[in-house]
Design an enzyme around this catalytic site. Sequence first.
Site, PDB file in Angstrom:
ATOM      1  N   CYS A  94       0.667  -1.280   0.098  1.00 30.07           N
ATOM      2  CA  CYS A  94      -0.036  -0.059  -0.036  1.00 30.07           C
ATOM      3  C   CYS A  94       0.625   1.261  -0.170  1.00 30.07           C
ATOM      4  CB  CYS A  94      -0.872  -0.128   1.354  1.00 30.07           C
ATOM      5  SG  CYS A  94      -2.476   0.888   0.665  1.00 30.07           S
ATOM      6  N   HIS A 137      -3.947  -5.300   1.071  1.00 30.00           N
ATOM      7  CA  HIS A 137      -3.250  -5.516   2.194  1.00 30.00           C
ATOM      8  C   HIS A 137      -3.337  -6.845   2.575  1.00 30.00           C
ATOM      9  CE1 HIS A 137      -2.694  -1.644   3.877  1.00 30.00           C
ATOM     10  NE2 HIS A 137      -3.429  -1.279   2.977  1.00 30.00           N
ATOM     11  N   GLU A 161      -1.385  -8.483   4.440  1.00 25.61           N
ATOM     12  CA  GLU A 161      -0.590  -8.859   5.783  1.00 25.61           C
ATOM     13  C   GLU A 161      -2.013  -9.150   6.764  1.00 25.61           C
ATOM     14  OE1 GLU A 161      -1.068  -5.778   4.695  1.00 25.61           O
ATOM     15  OE2 GLU A 161      -1.876  -4.738   5.866  1.00 25.61           O
TER      16      GLU A 161
END
Length: 265
Positions: free
Chosen positions: A118, A227, A229
């Site tokens: 990001c 994202h 993660e």
Amino acid sequence: MPRPFAAPRAVVAISTDRVEREGHATHAGFHGYVHAVSAVAGALPLLLPSDAQALDADTLIASVDGVLLTGSPSNVDPARYDAPRPHAAMTLDPARDAAILPLLARLVEAGVPLLAVCRGFQELNVAFGGTLHPAVHTLPGRLDHREGDHDRPVERWYDDSHALRIVPGGRLAQLAGCEAVQVNSLHHQGIDRLGAGLRIEAVAPDGLVEAFSVADAPGFTLAVQWHPEMRVDDSPLARALFSGFGQACLARRDERLRSLSNRTS
Ligand SMILES: N[C@@H](CCC(=O)NCCCC(=O)O)C(=O)O
């Protein structure tokens, strides 16, 4: 009781935001990045302070096995790519820009595995001479890539939001093992001009670049606008990204320890 580890793990430096907490300068990062690096990449996460005076490329190149550039509500200062600031309320983090941007080309050139998420994706594009558009949702034909209504519970913010077309033959295609997938989306900005030497790895349905790599990098490089993660516990794609990054960091660790032992023998 920490889990016993048979051998030293790879060490991954994770970027942080310079924020204020109770009036004091603080280096902060979201736990999702620590969890993904430790639980899926299998590396030891270390937080990288957003302080240009504290960091230098040579020491990082000699000491870490990978770098993870994290997302952030803050934005790369448009002055970094010679653009005007769209509005005075734009959240910036000049300390992070000053600490991270000057390191990136050196880290890539040295073959340090780099995963950028990001804001980190946007930083890497700018570091290679690219530019950003500050408000993609205002552009004709573009999707609204923001996380949507903040009334949504935070655990829903990282749900899948749009499709992704993965470019065949690249690193992401090799990790993903497919050419179409759904990803989340929490960003206002997006790539306007792609930096020099960057290879597009995936695009959104509206054509916005959503992933790229550094074409001639000697090591692992992958930058993604979404994202992963926050989805390593349920998304095969997210797990594949962090596992692939972890393997590259392990190989770097072996190379680093070999060169250390050659120097001391
Ligand atoms: N502020 C930039 C980058 C967006 C971004 O990194 N969002 C993530 C915020 C929190 C997190 O890291 O999960 C933009 O708006 O484009």
